[in-house]
Write an enzyme that holds these catalytic residues in place. Structure first.
Site, PDB file in Angstrom:
ATOM      1  N   ARG A 184       0.813  -1.210   0.000  1.00  0.00           N
ATOM      2  CA  ARG A 184       0.000   0.000   0.000  1.00  0.00           C
ATOM      3  C   ARG A 184       0.846   1.261   0.000  1.00  0.00           C
ATOM      4  O   ARG A 184       0.304   2.356  -0.011  1.00  0.00           O
ATOM      5  CB  ARG A 184      -0.781  -0.019   1.302  1.00  0.00           C
ATOM      6  CG  ARG A 184      -2.134   0.570   1.111  1.00  0.00           C
ATOM      7  CD  ARG A 184      -3.046  -0.329   1.746  1.00  0.00           C
ATOM      8  NE  ARG A 184      -4.260   0.263   2.113  1.00  0.00           N
ATOM      9  CZ  ARG A 184      -5.346  -0.477   2.225  1.00  0.00           C
ATOM     10  NH1 ARG A 184      -5.311  -1.759   1.950  1.00  0.00           N
ATOM     11  NH2 ARG A 184      -6.451   0.070   2.593  1.00  0.00           N
ATOM     12  N   ARG A 190     -21.888  -0.580   1.554  1.00  0.00           N
ATOM     13  CA  ARG A 190     -21.343  -1.915   1.848  1.00  0.00           C
ATOM     14  C   ARG A 190     -21.839  -2.400   3.211  1.00  0.00           C
ATOM     15  O   ARG A 190     -21.994  -1.633   4.154  1.00  0.00           O
ATOM     16  CB  ARG A 190     -19.814  -1.877   1.876  1.00  0.00           C
ATOM     17  CG  ARG A 190     -19.238  -3.231   2.348  1.00  0.00           C
ATOM     18  CD  ARG A 190     -17.761  -3.345   2.241  1.00  0.00           C
ATOM     19  NE  ARG A 190     -17.059  -2.227   2.807  1.00  0.00           N
ATOM     20  CZ  ARG A 190     -15.810  -1.921   2.515  1.00  0.00           C
ATOM     21  NH1 ARG A 190     -15.130  -2.660   1.665  1.00  0.00           N
ATOM     22  NH2 ARG A 190     -15.230  -0.888   3.057  1.00  0.00           N
ATOM     23  N   ARG A 225      -9.447   7.984   4.038  1.00  0.00           N
ATOM     24  CA  ARG A 225      -8.922   6.802   3.346  1.00  0.00           C
ATOM     25  C   ARG A 225      -8.677   7.108   1.869  1.00  0.00           C
ATOM     26  O   ARG A 225      -7.689   6.671   1.295  1.00  0.00           O
ATOM     27  CB  ARG A 225      -9.898   5.623   3.479  1.00  0.00           C
ATOM     28  CG  ARG A 225      -9.774   4.940   4.840  1.00  0.00           C
ATOM     29  CD  ARG A 225     -10.991   4.113   5.151  1.00  0.00           C
ATOM     30  NE  ARG A 225     -11.171   3.006   4.260  1.00  0.00           N
ATOM     31  CZ  ARG A 225     -12.338   2.397   4.044  1.00  0.00           C
ATOM     32  NH1 ARG A 225     -13.422   2.825   4.671  1.00  0.00           N
ATOM     33  NH2 ARG A 225     -12.424   1.378   3.238  1.00  0.00           N
TER      34      ARG A 225
HETATM   35  P1  AP5 Z   1      -8.825  -2.666   3.776  1.00  0.00           P
HETATM   36  O1  AP5 Z   1      -9.691  -3.619   4.453  1.00  0.00           O
HETATM   37  O2  AP5 Z   1      -7.801  -3.161   2.807  1.00  0.00           O
HETATM   38  O3  AP5 Z   1      -9.745  -1.572   3.121  1.00  0.00           O
HETATM   39  P2  AP5 Z   1      -9.679  -0.775   1.748  1.00  0.00           P
HETATM   40  O4  AP5 Z   1      -8.466  -0.844   0.891  1.00  0.00           O
HETATM   41  O5  AP5 Z   1     -10.036   0.592   2.182  1.00  0.00           O
HETATM   42  O6  AP5 Z   1     -10.615  -1.516   0.853  1.00  0.00           O
HETATM   43  P3  AP5 Z   1     -12.031  -1.951   1.195  1.00  0.00           P
HETATM   44  O7  AP5 Z   1     -12.029  -3.242   1.949  1.00  0.00           O
HETATM   45  O8  AP5 Z   1     -12.777  -0.787   1.812  1.00  0.00           O
HETATM   46  O9  AP5 Z   1     -12.651  -2.096  -0.256  1.00  0.00           O
HETATM   47  P4  AP5 Z   1     -12.462  -3.204  -1.379  1.00  0.00           P
HETATM   48  O10 AP5 Z   1     -11.674  -2.603  -2.523  1.00  0.00           O
HETATM   49  O11 AP5 Z   1     -11.983  -4.512  -0.849  1.00  0.00           O
HETATM   50  O12 AP5 Z   1     -13.970  -3.287  -1.870  1.00  0.00           O
HETATM   51  P5  AP5 Z   1     -15.092  -4.408  -1.598  1.00  0.00           P
HETATM   52  O13 AP5 Z   1     -14.836  -5.629  -2.414  1.00  0.00           O
HETATM   53  O14 AP5 Z   1     -15.354  -4.571  -0.129  1.00  0.00           O
HETATM   54  O15 AP5 Z   1      -8.018  -1.773   4.840  1.00  0.00           O
HETATM   55  C1  AP5 Z   1      -8.639  -1.194   5.959  1.00  0.00           C
HETATM   56  C2  AP5 Z   1      -7.606  -0.430   6.785  1.00  0.00           C
HETATM   57  O16 AP5 Z   1      -6.580  -1.338   7.266  1.00  0.00           O
HETATM   58  C3  AP5 Z   1      -6.831   0.666   6.048  1.00  0.00           C
HETATM   59  O17 AP5 Z   1      -7.511   1.882   6.008  1.00  0.00           O
HETATM   60  C4  AP5 Z   1      -5.538   0.733   6.887  1.00  0.00           C
HETATM   61  O18 AP5 Z   1      -5.726   1.445   8.067  1.00  0.00           O
HETATM   62  C5  AP5 Z   1      -5.295  -0.722   7.243  1.00  0.00           C
HETATM   63  N1  AP5 Z   1      -4.440  -1.441   6.264  1.00  0.00           N
HETATM   64  C6  AP5 Z   1      -4.805  -2.511   5.501  1.00  0.00           C
HETATM   65  N2  AP5 Z   1      -3.780  -2.917   4.721  1.00  0.00           N
HETATM   66  C7  AP5 Z   1      -2.738  -2.077   5.006  1.00  0.00           C
HETATM   67  C8  AP5 Z   1      -1.418  -1.982   4.502  1.00  0.00           C
HETATM   68  N3  AP5 Z   1      -0.937  -2.821   3.561  1.00  0.00           N
HETATM   69  N4  AP5 Z   1      -0.630  -0.995   4.991  1.00  0.00           N
HETATM   70  C9  AP5 Z   1      -1.065  -0.151   5.948  1.00  0.00           C
HETATM   71  N5  AP5 Z   1      -2.326  -0.185   6.460  1.00  0.00           N
HETATM   72  C10 AP5 Z   1      -3.146  -1.141   5.993  1.00  0.00           C
HETATM   73  O19 AP5 Z   1     -16.338  -3.647  -2.299  1.00  0.00           O
HETATM   74  C11 AP5 Z   1     -16.875  -2.462  -1.735  1.00  0.00           C
HETATM   75  C12 AP5 Z   1     -18.405  -2.487  -1.880  1.00  0.00           C
HETATM   76  O20 AP5 Z   1     -18.751  -2.401  -3.263  1.00  0.00           O
HETATM   77  C13 AP5 Z   1     -19.078  -3.773  -1.363  1.00  0.00           C
HETATM   78  O21 AP5 Z   1     -20.339  -3.423  -0.827  1.00  0.00           O
HETATM   79  C14 AP5 Z   1     -19.279  -4.627  -2.626  1.00  0.00           C
HETATM   80  O22 AP5 Z   1     -20.415  -5.498  -2.509  1.00  0.00           O
HETATM   81  C15 AP5 Z   1     -19.512  -3.537  -3.659  1.00  0.00           C
HETATM   82  N6  AP5 Z   1     -19.020  -3.916  -4.975  1.00  0.00           N
HETATM   83  C16 AP5 Z   1     -17.791  -4.442  -5.249  1.00  0.00           C
HETATM   84  N7  AP5 Z   1     -17.663  -4.647  -6.572  1.00  0.00           N
HETATM   85  C17 AP5 Z   1     -18.849  -4.219  -7.130  1.00  0.00           C
HETATM   86  C18 AP5 Z   1     -19.333  -4.154  -8.463  1.00  0.00           C
HETATM   87  N8  AP5 Z   1     -18.592  -4.570  -9.493  1.00  0.00           N
HETATM   88  N9  AP5 Z   1     -20.569  -3.666  -8.693  1.00  0.00           N
HETATM   89  C19 AP5 Z   1     -21.331  -3.213  -7.661  1.00  0.00           C
HETATM   90  N10 AP5 Z   1     -20.950  -3.265  -6.369  1.00  0.00           N
HETATM   91  C20 AP5 Z   1     -19.703  -3.747  -6.110  1.00  0.00           C
END
Ligand code: AP5
Length: 217
Positions: free
Chosen positions: A88, A127, A173
């Site tokens: 990241r 979500r 974020r």
């Molecule tokens: P993390 O859990 O990795 O969160 P994120 O990157 O902010 O990503 P999300 O989980 O929010 O989203 P996603 O891209 O996975 O989307 P999703 O599939 O759920 O990290 C959380 C925290 O942990 C960070 O802020 C940080 O503090 C820490 N952290 C983690 N890794 C780190 C690292 N390497 N270094 C430092 N800190 C770290 O989809 C989102 C929504 O959209 C869902 O409701 C889904 O159903 C919907 N959706 C998905 N695709 C579609 C589609 N094609 N059409 C319609 N709806 C859709």
């Protein structure tokens, strides 16, 4: 497959990673899930990480690298892995490169899920996640709703919003992503590993990734 999924918060990394792991058994490794489990269990890591996560800041690189160095040596990684939310930052990517060389592992691809900002904001506020730690299925009240009564379709547990789904945390974020994570797109382009997809349909993205992997084989 041995791939990295890049993309802004809410781009669908977790959704795509789950579909890919169902396809060939490669293990999904989400640093976000690992950290949320540590917070739930109240471990030292969880206590340290919670403040950063709730604000929408990144957890310090040294903590993440400690977790990932051990995780990538797990037996289940031999079949393949999908890195979801890691690396990241540029220092994480540089350290991962050294670690993979040491472990004699070659990455196949780094896939960037490109999703317009308005779609991302909508996805993050709608979500819902299964509250059962062993399930954690992802839903969306618009595109993929849970069962009636807000229950998980797989295990029946209530679905909830994450602690970092407040308006302030989401804004932070997204800013943190632009500043610290978006530069990884250029990093993996230079490495010759980048594939960039407009990712509006997770299923279509999965098919594109499969095609790219085939053409590399
Ligand atoms: P993390 O859990 O990795 O969160 P994120 O990157 O902010 O990503 P999300 O989980 O929010 O989203 P996603 O891209 O996975 O989307 P999703 O599939 O759920 O990290 C959380 C925290 O942990 C960070 O802020 C940080 O503090 C820490 N952290 C983690 N890794 C780190 C690292 N390497 N270094 C430092 N800190 C770290 O989809 C989102 C929504 O959209 C869902 O409701 C889904 O159903 C919907 N959706 C998905 N695709 C579609 C589609 N094609 N059409 C319609 N709806 C859709």
């Amino acid at each position: 497959m041995k791939i990295i999924l890049l993309g802004a918060p809410g781009a669908g990394k977790g959704t795509v990673a789950k579909l890919l792991s169902e396809f060939d058994g490669s293990v999904q490794i989400s640093t976000g899930d690992i950290l949320r489990a540590a917070v739930r269990e109240g471990t030292d890591l969880g206590k340290e990480a919670k403040e950063y996560m709730d604000r929408g800041d990144l957890v310090p690189d040294f903590l993440i690298m400690k977790i990932m160095e051990a995780r990538l040596q797990g037996n289940d990684c031999e079949k393949g892995f999908i890195l979801d939310g890691f690396p990241r930052t540029i220092p994480q990517a540089e350290e991962l490169k050294i670690l993979l060389e040491k472990l004699n592992i070659n990455l196949d691809l780094a896939v960037n899920l490109n999703v317009p900002k308005d779609v991302i904001l909508d996805r993050l506020t709608t979500r819902r996640t299964c509250s059962n730690p062993d399930c954690q299925a992802i839903y969306n009240i618009k595109s993929d709703p849970p069962a009636p009564g807000g229950k998980c379709k797989i295990c029946g547990s209530p679905v909830t919003q994450r602690d970092d789904e407040t308006e302030d945390a989401i804004t932070n974020r997204l800013e943190t992503y632009n500043e610290k994570t978006a530069p990884l797109i250029g990093f993996y382009q230079t490495e010759g590993l980048l594939k960039d997809f407009l990712s509006l349909s997770s299923k279509e993205t999965v098919e594109e990734i499969k095609k790219s992997l085939k053409s590399k084989a």
